[in-house]
Every structure is written in C-alpha cells, then in structure tokens.
Motif scaffolding. Structure first.
Motif, PDB file in Angstrom:
ATOM      1  N   CYS A   1     -42.053  45.451 -24.476  1.00  0.00           N
ATOM      2  CA  CYS A   1     -42.089  46.765 -25.133  1.00  0.00           C
ATOM      3  C   CYS A   1     -42.459  46.667 -26.613  1.00  0.00           C
ATOM      4  CB  CYS A   1     -40.751  47.476 -24.963  1.00  0.00           C
ATOM      5  SG  CYS A   1     -39.377  46.690 -25.824  1.00  0.00           S
TER       6      CYS A   1
ATOM      7  N   CYS B   1     -40.206  42.070 -28.681  1.00  0.00           N
ATOM      8  CA  CYS B   1     -40.103  41.920 -27.232  1.00  0.00           C
ATOM      9  C   CYS B   1     -41.498  41.748 -26.632  1.00  0.00           C
ATOM     10  CB  CYS B   1     -39.413  43.143 -26.638  1.00  0.00           C
ATOM     11  SG  CYS B   1     -39.467  43.162 -24.828  1.00  0.00           S
TER      12      CYS B   1
ATOM     13  N   HIS C   1     -32.559  42.980 -27.158  1.00  0.00           N
ATOM     14  CA  HIS C   1     -33.108  44.233 -27.682  1.00  0.00           C
ATOM     15  C   HIS C   1     -32.147  44.809 -28.711  1.00  0.00           C
ATOM     16  CE1 HIS C   1     -35.573  44.237 -23.951  1.00  0.00           C
ATOM     17  NE2 HIS C   1     -36.437  44.880 -24.707  1.00  0.00           N
TER      18      HIS C   1
ATOM     19  N   CYS D   1     -38.110  49.615 -21.123  1.00  0.00           N
ATOM     20  CA  CYS D   1     -38.496  48.207 -21.009  1.00  0.00           C
ATOM     21  C   CYS D   1     -37.731  47.598 -19.852  1.00  0.00           C
ATOM     22  CB  CYS D   1     -38.184  47.446 -22.292  1.00  0.00           C
ATOM     23  SG  CYS D   1     -38.603  45.692 -22.162  1.00  0.00           S
TER      24      CYS D   1
END
Ligand SMILES: [Zn+2]
Length: 304
Positions: free
Chosen positions: A50, A47, A74, A83
């Motif tokens: 994050c 990501c 995610h 996040c």
C-alpha cells in the motif's frame, strides 16, 4: 511456530514521501528486511503493497523479549488505506455479532480462556478408581467481556473456561487451528499463531505466554531424591542462553509423565520467563499450566 508478520520486507527510499492518495511505488526504493534496519531509515520505510509509511518494531532491539523477532508494522494513522498485509494475525479473528461468537464457542471453533487451573481437581468420586488426567475437563469460568467484535471497541459477553494445558494437548491437531482468547489478551488467535518455541526466547518476560520446548534431560535435584524435591527439566534453548529449565516439584512433574526418561519429548507450558542462575527458567507452574504433548502430535511442532 511463532506469529509471523505479514510484511516481510519494507521499501526504503530516503527521498520519497507518501502523499496520502496515490498508489505509486516509491521511485528509487530498495528492499529492506527487518533485520537490516538502521536508525537512518526511520520514517523512510514504506509498505511494499500500500506504500504507506511503516515502522519497525521494536525500533532498536533485534528481538522482542518474548522471543518474537523484530518486524515491520503498519501505522494506525493510515488505517483507512486498504492493504492485504495489514497484520491480520495480530488483530486476530473478529466476529460480527455476539451470537456469532457464541456460536463459534458452541461449535468448538473458539474458546475464551479466563485462566489456567491452579489446583488439581478432586477425584470425581470416592470409589478409589485410579485417577485419570484425561477425565479432567476444563471448568466453566465467569462471563467475560471480550472486544472481538468487528466494530472497534465493541465488547461481547461470552462464556469463558478455566482451562488446562493438558486440555489443549489432548486434541492438539484440532486445537492448533482453533481460536483462543488467552488470559490477559483481548484478541482471538489460532493456537498455532500464539505458541512460542522456547528455543527462540533470549530474555526474561514478565507477561505469561504459551510456550513449547523439547526436553533435553530431566532430573530430581535432591541429593537423596524425594518427590518433594525440585525436578530440573532442561529444554532446548536459544544459542545465546546458557540453559532453560522448568523448575517444579518432582511429584508434580512426574504426575504429568515428566521423568528421567523424557528426553526428546515436547512440553507445553503457560508461564512468565525468569532468570535462573546464568540461564532462564519457568518456575512455580500450577497444576493446569503445563503438560507433555502426546507423542503422536509431536511432529506438528518439531517438523516444519
Ligand atoms: Zn500495506
């Protein structure tokens, strides 16, 4: 206006691993778009915010069958890592308490749709007054157990509606930003985020969704046209699809204002997508499952 995923690009780094603690950017990463994914990137994508490992969905096909393009997601394993890109659209709107959800329903910010109306309701009285579609309101449905609480798995008992697509179209400018829990779904999402443009659909889909399409043309398929014949209403379709047709009895479509003169108008419908010859179709739509969008709202969907 399909749901857009929040993670537009992933960081790809063949040699880096997430250590579970540090918010450190992968050192030699490069930016990858969902469409640029190749198999060797699996488990090496992170990501951009994050830095937890993310997945591409679907893993190999370029598109979901319901027309959504592939996207990055995610992984639930790293749920605890904060996040801002963590799919708020897919998760939908959550409510703190059952009272909050009831309040949202009462103030017209949320609706639980049990189903779409199958049969045309009887005229409200026998005075012979002309039948007006606008007079038909949604009917009350059963109490529904809906998991839209902020605590995982918590269900609220909420009043539902048996709705009509015509009802969604009536105050469309307001409804677009209202939250709905549609049949078969257990998330509250804005209408704007669940409506799928038929021109993005490339395959059959067994799960019904809410679609919209621009009418290319419409005709009665009978050799000697009768109201009981099927009316073929062709919609603007994806370039890889031969044609897309709404196939419903002519009298039922004409009741909704769909006729030979409907070119350029927008139709909304709740349906499964099936094969039809070399193209795709939505067939057997029930009375409450389709409607023409009023002219004045058309630009909300067609001008973006
Ligand atoms: Zn993230």
């Amino acid at each position: 206006m399909t749901a857009s995923n929040r993670i537009n690009h992933a960081l790809y780094d063949a040699r880096w691993t997430y250590d579970g603690a540090n918010r450190v950017r992968p050192t030699a990463s490069k930016m990858v778009l969902a469409g640029e994914y190749t198999a060797e990137m699996a488990d090496r994508l992170y990501c951009p915010e994050c830095f937890t490992p993310i997945s591409r969905s679907p893993k190999d096909k370029d598109r979901f069958s319901n027309g959504r393009t592939c996207c990055f997601m995610h992984r639930s394993r790293y749920r605890e890592v904060p996040c801002s890109l963590r799919t708020p659209i897919a998760d939908g709107k959550k409510y703190l308490t059952e009272e909050d959800a009831k309040e949202a329903i009462a103030s017209d910010q949320l609706a639980i749709v049990d189903s779409f109306m199958q049969d045309r309701p009887a005229k409200p009285d026998a005075t012979g007054a002309p039948y007006e579609q606008s007079a038909v309101e949604d009917k009350d449905g059963p109490i529904a157990e809906v998991p839209i609480g902020r605590h995982r798995g918590e269900k609220f008992a909420l009043p539902s509606k048996i709705a009509t697509v015509a009802g969604l179209c009536r105050r469309f400018d307001i409804n677009l930003y209202k939250y709905f829990v549609l049949p078969g779904s257990d998330v509250a999402r804005k209408l704007a985020d669940v409506l799928i443009d038929v021109a993005t659909v490339t395959d059959e889909c067994e799960v019904p969704h809410l679609y919209y399409g621009i009418i290319l043309n419409s005709w009665n398929a009978g050799q000697n046209p009768k109201p009981s014949n099927v009316r073929m209403t062709r919609l603007r379709k994806h370039p890889s699809v031969a044609d897309f047709t709404i196939k419903v009895q002519a009298s039922e479509q004409e009741d909704k204002g769909i006729n030979d003169e409907s070119t350029g108008r927008v139709v909304l419908f709740w349906a499964k997508i099936t094969r039809n010859g070399i193209g795709l179709a939505a067939t057997h739509l029930a009375w409450g499952e389709f409607a023409l969008l009023p002219d004045k709202y058309q630009k909300l969907l067609t001008e973006k």
